[in-house]
Scaffold this motif. Structure first.
Motif, short mmCIF file in Angstrom:
data_model
loop_
_atom_site.label_atom_id
_atom_site.label_comp_id
_atom_site.label_asym_id
_atom_site.label_seq_id
_atom_site.Cartn_x
_atom_site.Cartn_y
_atom_site.Cartn_z
N VAL A 245 -8.13 4.93 -14.98
CA VAL A 245 -7.76 3.62 -15.53
C VAL A 245 -7.23 2.73 -14.41
O VAL A 245 -6.46 3.18 -13.56
CB VAL A 245 -6.65 3.76 -16.61
N GLU A 246 -7.64 1.48 -14.43
CA GLU A 246 -7.03 0.46 -13.55
C GLU A 246 -6.32 -0.54 -14.45
O GLU A 246 -6.82 -0.88 -15.52
CB GLU A 246 -8.12 -0.30 -12.76
N VAL A 247 -5.19 -1.04 -13.99
CA VAL A 247 -4.47 -2.06 -14.76
C VAL A 247 -4.43 -3.34 -13.93
O VAL A 247 -4.06 -3.29 -12.75
CB VAL A 247 -3.02 -1.64 -15.07
N HIS A 248 -4.82 -4.43 -14.53
CA HIS A 248 -4.85 -5.70 -13.79
C HIS A 248 -4.11 -6.80 -14.53
O HIS A 248 -4.21 -6.92 -15.75
CB HIS A 248 -6.31 -6.15 -13.60
N VAL A 249 -3.39 -7.60 -13.76
CA VAL A 249 -2.80 -8.83 -14.28
C VAL A 249 -3.97 -9.77 -14.56
O VAL A 249 -4.82 -9.99 -13.70
CB VAL A 249 -1.86 -9.44 -13.20
N SER A 250 -4.03 -10.32 -15.76
CA SER A 250 -5.24 -11.06 -16.15
C SER A 250 -5.52 -12.25 -15.25
O SER A 250 -6.66 -12.51 -14.88
CB SER A 250 -5.19 -11.47 -17.62
N SER A 251 -4.48 -12.99 -14.85
CA SER A 251 -4.73 -14.20 -14.05
C SER A 251 -5.30 -13.85 -12.68
O SER A 251 -6.04 -14.64 -12.08
CB SER A 251 -3.43 -15.00 -13.87
N GLU A 252 -4.99 -12.68 -12.17
CA GLU A 252 -5.53 -12.26 -10.88
C GLU A 252 -6.97 -11.75 -11.02
O GLU A 252 -7.83 -12.03 -10.18
CB GLU A 252 -4.67 -11.13 -10.29
N THR B 70 -3.42 -15.30 -25.25
CA THR B 70 -3.12 -15.60 -23.85
C THR B 70 -4.38 -16.05 -23.10
O THR B 70 -5.35 -15.30 -22.98
CB THR B 70 -2.48 -14.36 -23.19
N ALA B 71 -4.32 -17.28 -22.58
CA ALA B 71 -5.52 -17.89 -21.98
C ALA B 71 -6.00 -17.11 -20.75
O ALA B 71 -7.21 -16.94 -20.56
CB ALA B 71 -5.22 -19.34 -21.60
N ASP B 72 -5.06 -16.63 -19.93
CA ASP B 72 -5.46 -15.88 -18.74
C ASP B 72 -6.30 -14.66 -19.12
O ASP B 72 -7.27 -14.32 -18.45
CB ASP B 72 -4.22 -15.41 -17.97
N SER B 73 -5.91 -14.01 -20.18
CA SER B 73 -6.64 -12.82 -20.62
C SER B 73 -7.98 -13.20 -21.25
O SER B 73 -9.00 -12.54 -21.05
CB SER B 73 -5.81 -12.01 -21.62
N ARG B 74 -7.97 -14.32 -21.96
CA ARG B 74 -9.22 -14.74 -22.62
C ARG B 74 -10.29 -15.08 -21.58
O ARG B 74 -11.47 -14.78 -21.77
CB ARG B 74 -8.97 -15.95 -23.52
N THR B 75 -9.89 -15.70 -20.49
CA THR B 75 -10.85 -16.03 -19.44
C THR B 75 -11.58 -14.76 -18.97
O THR B 75 -12.80 -14.77 -18.77
CB THR B 75 -10.11 -16.67 -18.24
N PRO C 122 14.17 -19.05 -24.26
CA PRO C 122 14.56 -19.32 -22.88
C PRO C 122 13.83 -20.53 -22.31
O PRO C 122 12.71 -20.84 -22.73
CB PRO C 122 14.16 -18.04 -22.13
N ARG C 123 14.49 -21.20 -21.37
CA ARG C 123 13.93 -22.42 -20.80
C ARG C 123 12.58 -22.13 -20.14
O ARG C 123 12.34 -21.05 -19.61
CB ARG C 123 14.91 -23.02 -19.78
N ASN C 124 11.73 -23.11 -20.15
CA ASN C 124 10.45 -23.10 -19.43
C ASN C 124 9.41 -22.11 -19.97
O ASN C 124 8.34 -21.96 -19.41
CB ASN C 124 10.60 -22.79 -17.93
N LEU C 125 9.73 -21.39 -21.04
CA LEU C 125 8.80 -20.37 -21.53
C LEU C 125 8.28 -20.69 -22.92
O LEU C 125 8.96 -21.31 -23.73
CB LEU C 125 9.49 -19.00 -21.58
N ALA C 126 7.04 -20.25 -23.20
CA ALA C 126 6.47 -20.40 -24.53
C ALA C 126 6.10 -19.02 -25.06
O ALA C 126 5.83 -18.11 -24.27
CB ALA C 126 5.22 -21.26 -24.46
N LYS C 127 6.12 -18.87 -26.36
CA LYS C 127 5.81 -17.56 -26.94
C LYS C 127 4.38 -17.15 -26.66
O LYS C 127 4.09 -16.02 -26.36
CB LYS C 127 6.08 -17.56 -28.45
N SER C 128 3.46 -18.10 -26.80
CA SER C 128 2.11 -17.69 -26.40
C SER C 128 1.58 -18.69 -25.39
O SER C 128 1.67 -19.90 -25.58
CB SER C 128 1.22 -17.41 -27.61
N VAL C 129 1.10 -18.14 -24.29
CA VAL C 129 0.76 -18.99 -23.14
C VAL C 129 -0.73 -19.29 -23.19
O VAL C 129 -1.56 -18.52 -22.74
CB VAL C 129 1.16 -18.30 -21.82
N THR C 130 -1.06 -20.46 -23.77
CA THR C 130 -2.45 -20.77 -24.02
C THR C 130 -3.06 -21.68 -22.94
O THR C 130 -4.09 -22.28 -23.15
CB THR C 130 -2.60 -21.43 -25.41
N VAL C 131 -2.36 -21.79 -21.82
CA VAL C 131 -2.95 -22.48 -20.67
C VAL C 131 -3.03 -21.52 -19.49
O VAL C 131 -2.23 -20.61 -19.39
CB VAL C 131 -2.12 -23.74 -20.24
N GLU C 132 -3.99 -21.74 -18.61
CA GLU C 132 -4.14 -20.85 -17.44
C GLU C 132 -3.23 -21.28 -16.31
O GLU C 132 -2.92 -22.45 -16.15
CB GLU C 132 -5.59 -20.89 -16.96
#
Ligand code: F6R
Length: 357
Positions: free
Chosen positions: A77-84, A107-112, A347-357
């Motif tokens: 198994v390999e694990v990858h951060v979606s945006s990378e 999560t947009a990064d994962s959807r891409t 928390p500041r600056n954060l959203a529950k679901s991150v729908t932008v890349e």
């Protein structure tokens, strides 16, 4: 609804034993046998390598999932951060299976990544708390977390649900491949649920530890080895995102390669030790930081504990310890944020679901 709870996060932390029992129920048939969808079984059996794609806390659950799948089902198994992954795709094996882990499924990064690998014709399984979500609809298969709605921005019960479902997937695949296991996963998860009951009832003790170690600090370090390292990463993310204390989680052995330069008198270092094979070496790392003035808080497990350990979790199966150790770390993060007057659930600056890349 929050009910009598001051924050959703605390409510969701407390729901973890209930979610564990719900997952045990949902993933067993009438004969108490663990059973997954035949198609998922077939996909797991057919692949030669698994690529786990996720972000944030879900990525941290994926790191634990890799260990579980490799040790139990014997699939690399390999694990990858979606945006990378989207921008720097690794060389793929011949028969890859992609597993997307996402609480929200949005999560947009994962959807891409999902869109890209579907175009390439590869199979995808989404593990999500929201079965109708985008990542669930666009994948070939879905496994449901059954965690109930998670409202607090900081993910807690979804993380433990993700690890439990990954463990079930690993064991189901092992069964399908004829691999004999020396433990009964559902029994072990039931033991975890009981341990979670004990841990969520220890809030006063954990609030006191938060006061003793984190009340005025600007930074904090989390260390562990093996599975405890992955939990350290999650503990540090939880602490930083809601309390704004600068926190870093890293592998105990990496200390001497740089980070130890940051240890000063009074620097809090939270060390996790639940794995027999690294219990000795992580304690050596603790001595190294204590010798430089660190304020070390050791979280260990019954059976491996030593006199100075600040907090000892009940014994659970060695592959499932992240399900238990993360709970004191979540509770400590909660009180650290509360004592600093931070907005725990938002928390500041954060959203529950991150729908932008
Ligand atoms: C941290 C947190 C985030 C999410 C990340 C992925 O507490 O909640 O790091 O884990 O944004 O979100 P999902 O799992 O919805 O894809």
């Amino acid at each position: 609804e929050k009910g009598t709870y001051p924050h959703f996060m605390l409510k969701e932390i407390d729901e973890q034993p209930i979610v564990m029992r719900k997952i045990i129920k949902e993933y067993q048939n009438e004969d108490n046998e663990l059973k997954l969808d035949e198609d998922i079984r077939a996909a797991m059996k057919a692949c030669d390598r698994i690529y786990i794609i996720a972000a944030g806390t879900s990525y941290h659950a994926g790191l634990v999932g890799k260990s579980l799948i490799e040790k139990i089902a014997k699939i690399p198994v390999e694990v990858h951060v979606s945006s990378e992954f989207s921008y720097n795709m690794p060389l793929l094996s011949e028969k890859p299976l992609f597993i997307f882990i996402s609480q929200s499924g949005e999560t947009a990064d994962s959807r891409t990544v999902l869109v890209k690998i579907k175009e390439m014709g590869y199979p995808a399984l989404t593990i999500t708390n929201v079965p109708g979500s985008t990542l669930s609809r666009e994948a070939d298969y879905t496994l449901h977390l059954h965690a109930g709605p998670e409202i607090a921005v900081a993910s807690t019960k979804a993380y433990t649900a993700q690890i439990a479902v990954l463990a079930i997937l690993a064991v189901d695949t092992a069964h399908a491949k004829g691999i004999t296991l020396d433990f009964d996963l559902m029994q072990e998860l039931a033991i975890v649920a009981n341990a979670m009951d004990v841990l969520t009832a220890q809030k006063e003790e954990l609030e006191q530890l938060t006061k003793d170690y984190l009340e005025t600090t600007r930074n904090a370090f989390f260390i562990g080895r093996s599975l405890d390292y992955f939990v350290s990463l999650e503990g540090s993310l939880k602490l930083k995102e809601i309390s704004y204390i600068q926190a870093e989680g890293f592998a105990g052995g990496e200390l001497k390669h740089g980070t130890i330069a940051l240890i000063e008198k009074g620097t809090p270092v939270i060390a996790v030790s639940t794995q027999e094979n690294v219990n000795y070496s992580i304690r050596g790392n603790v001595q190294e930081v204590v010798a430089r003035g660190a304020n070390a808080l050791i979280i260990s497990m019954k059976g491996l504990e030593q006199d100075d350990d600040a907090f000892v979790i009940p014994t659970v199966h060695e592959l499932l310890t992240p399900l238990a150790t993360v709970i004191p770390l979540q509770i400590i993060a909660y009180y650290a944020a509360l004592h600093r007057g931070a907005d725990v659930d938002k928390p500041r600056n954060l959203a529950k679901s991150v729908t932008v890349e």
